[in-house]
Design a protein around this motif. Sequence first.
Motif, mmCIF file in Angstrom:
data_model
loop_
_atom_site.group_PDB
_atom_site.id
_atom_site.type_symbol
_atom_site.label_atom_id
_atom_site.label_comp_id
_atom_site.label_asym_id
_atom_site.label_seq_id
_atom_site.Cartn_x
_atom_site.Cartn_y
_atom_site.Cartn_z
ATOM 1 N N LEU A 1 -22.422 -44.104 -17.474
ATOM 2 C CA LEU A 1 -22.924 -43.049 -16.585
ATOM 3 C C LEU A 1 -21.776 -42.187 -16.081
ATOM 4 N N LYS A 2 -22.020 -40.889 -15.972
ATOM 5 C CA LYS A 2 -21.030 -39.988 -15.388
ATOM 6 C C LYS A 2 -21.166 -40.044 -13.865
ATOM 7 N N SER A 3 -20.040 -40.179 -13.192
ATOM 8 C CA SER A 3 -20.086 -40.253 -11.734
ATOM 9 C C SER A 3 -18.971 -39.416 -11.126
ATOM 10 N N GLN A 4 -19.154 -39.046 -9.851
ATOM 11 C CA GLN A 4 -18.138 -38.277 -9.144
ATOM 12 C C GLN A 4 -16.882 -39.136 -8.962
ATOM 13 N N LEU A 5 -15.730 -38.499 -9.055
ATOM 14 C CA LEU A 5 -14.477 -39.226 -8.929
ATOM 15 C C LEU A 5 -13.986 -39.275 -7.478
ATOM 16 N N SER A 6 -14.596 -38.478 -6.588
ATOM 17 C CA SER A 6 -14.102 -38.374 -5.220
ATOM 18 C C SER A 6 -14.610 -39.495 -4.320
ATOM 19 N N THR A 7 -15.727 -40.097 -4.657
ATOM 20 C CA THR A 7 -16.283 -41.148 -3.818
ATOM 21 C C THR A 7 -16.945 -42.209 -4.684
ATOM 22 N N TYR A 8 -17.445 -43.246 -4.062
ATOM 23 C CA TYR A 8 -18.058 -44.342 -4.807
ATOM 24 C C TYR A 8 -19.478 -43.964 -5.242
ATOM 25 N N SER A 9 -19.981 -44.668 -6.239
ATOM 26 C CA SER A 9 -21.381 -44.506 -6.641
ATOM 27 C C SER A 9 -22.022 -45.888 -6.744
ATOM 28 N N LYS A 10 -23.309 -45.939 -6.431
ATOM 29 C CA LYS A 10 -24.038 -47.205 -6.403
ATOM 30 C C LYS A 10 -25.424 -46.976 -6.981
ATOM 31 N N GLY A 11 -25.939 -47.960 -7.708
ATOM 32 C CA GLY A 11 -27.282 -47.830 -8.269
ATOM 33 C C GLY A 11 -27.951 -49.183 -8.422
ATOM 34 N N PHE A 12 -29.272 -49.141 -8.585
ATOM 35 C CA PHE A 12 -30.065 -50.360 -8.763
ATOM 36 C C PHE A 12 -30.934 -50.230 -9.998
ATOM 37 N N LEU A 13 -31.207 -51.350 -10.629
ATOM 38 C CA LEU A 13 -32.118 -51.421 -11.767
ATOM 39 C C LEU A 13 -33.183 -52.459 -11.446
ATOM 40 N N ASN A 14 -34.452 -52.073 -11.632
ATOM 41 C CA ASN A 14 -35.523 -53.051 -11.414
ATOM 42 C C ASN A 14 -35.755 -53.850 -12.699
ATOM 43 N N SER A 15 -36.742 -54.723 -12.666
ATOM 44 C CA SER A 15 -36.967 -55.642 -13.780
ATOM 45 C C SER A 15 -37.249 -54.921 -15.093
ATOM 46 N N SER A 16 -38.120 -53.904 -15.063
ATOM 47 C CA SER A 16 -38.475 -53.216 -16.306
ATOM 48 C C SER A 16 -37.303 -52.389 -16.838
ATOM 49 N N GLU A 17 -36.522 -51.765 -15.953
ATOM 50 C CA GLU A 17 -35.359 -50.991 -16.384
ATOM 51 C C GLU A 17 -34.298 -51.908 -16.992
ATOM 52 N N LEU A 18 -34.118 -53.065 -16.376
ATOM 53 C CA LEU A 18 -33.145 -54.042 -16.865
ATOM 54 C C LEU A 18 -33.534 -54.554 -18.252
ATOM 55 N N SER A 19 -34.826 -54.788 -18.447
ATOM 56 C CA SER A 19 -35.318 -55.326 -19.716
ATOM 57 C C SER A 19 -35.049 -54.399 -20.895
ATOM 58 N N GLU A 20 -35.008 -53.087 -20.637
ATOM 59 C CA GLU A 20 -34.840 -52.114 -21.713
ATOM 60 C C GLU A 20 -33.384 -51.801 -22.038
ATOM 61 N N LEU A 21 -32.440 -52.362 -21.278
ATOM 62 C CA LEU A 21 -31.025 -52.101 -21.582
ATOM 63 C C LEU A 21 -30.646 -52.719 -22.925
ATOM 64 N N PRO A 22 -29.743 -52.080 -23.687
ATOM 65 C CA PRO A 22 -29.271 -52.683 -24.938
ATOM 66 C C PRO A 22 -28.622 -54.037 -24.665
ATOM 67 N N ALA A 23 -28.784 -54.965 -25.600
ATOM 68 C CA ALA A 23 -28.255 -56.319 -25.427
ATOM 69 C C ALA A 23 -26.737 -56.373 -25.536
ATOM 70 N N GLY A 24 -26.124 -55.320 -26.060
ATOM 71 C CA GLY A 24 -24.662 -55.300 -26.178
ATOM 72 C C GLY A 24 -24.244 -54.959 -27.591
ATOM 73 N N PRO A 25 -22.975 -54.613 -27.789
ATOM 74 C CA PRO A 25 -22.508 -54.172 -29.111
ATOM 75 C C PRO A 25 -22.634 -55.241 -30.186
ATOM 76 N N GLU A 26 -22.567 -56.532 -29.806
ATOM 77 C CA GLU A 26 -22.635 -57.593 -30.816
ATOM 78 C C GLU A 26 -24.044 -58.151 -30.986
#
Length: 323
Positions: free
Chosen positions: A151-176
């Motif tokens: 994700l692209k984020s601002q460099l001047s301050t912190y960024s924070k986010g949350f993922l719920n169950s359905s959003e988490l389930s759809e993430l790629p399992a990883g490069p391997e």
Amino acid sequence: MLLLRSLRLCLVARTRNYPAGALLLQSLQPWHTFHVGPWLSSASSKELLMKLRRKTGYSFVNCKKALETCGGDLKQAESWLHEQAQKEGWSKAAKLHGRKTKEGLIGLLQEGSTTVLVEVNCETDFVSRNVKFQQLVQRVALGTILHCQSLKSQLSTYSKGFLNSSELSELPAGPEKEGCLKDQLALAIGKLGENMTLKRAAWVKVPAGFYVGSYVHGATHSPSLHNLVLGKYGALVICETSEQTANLEELGRRLGQHVVGMAPLSVGSLDDEPGGEAETKMLSQPYLLDPSITLGQYVQPQGVTVIDFVRFECGEEEAAEAE
């Protein structure tokens, strides 16, 4: 005894016009015969079987069947095993869906300026201690941190986010790994035989001048990923710092420990009046390790400013997200 049996068989053979030797040989055959595929006839083929078993972790019987099905091709046999395990996992997941998952683990993973907290639930504490379940938590944490880093984020301050169950389930399992995290979840359900859920995740990215303190209660390290910490409670505390701040890691750990123990709902400010046991503003709460002062009074001379925090408690009915 054997001689008497042979004489009887010869008499039967004469009365039924069977060749006596043929009947005798037939009677001495074992009850069950085992067929071994031609690919298992050599030592190299048996070595292939052991290699497949070590690589995949599946049973001897399943690995043997995979190699027979794929004509001894190791790569195809491995794919076939994973495909069958996936089918079994999805089938078992469908059967177990709806069963309560109040146990599990919090996973905390920090890489550079990115830190994530994830929660994965199961039915029993026994399964939460299983290495295969801990590997699932590890994959979820890695998937979340890769998502955050993309994700692209601002460099001047912190960024924070949350993922719920359905959003988490759809993430790629990883490069391997192929597929999504929900596919890894199905595999784990198939192997461990309990319902499981990918409950939630939080991520934080900070630029220079910020620091993320962290704490996991009852922490144990992942067996295969040293910087992944596992436990039942976890907290991240985002601080703005000065370059002169010493022992920042220990300070961050103590702040995280306070958040886990006192469960604040907001940060508050140093100008707020000190509160009692029921206080929900973090800086106004009695400091967990020294209740004679507030957390704000403890933090003020340390050269840091508390900006934000995240707290996860495994098995919470409702996930409270500090905004």
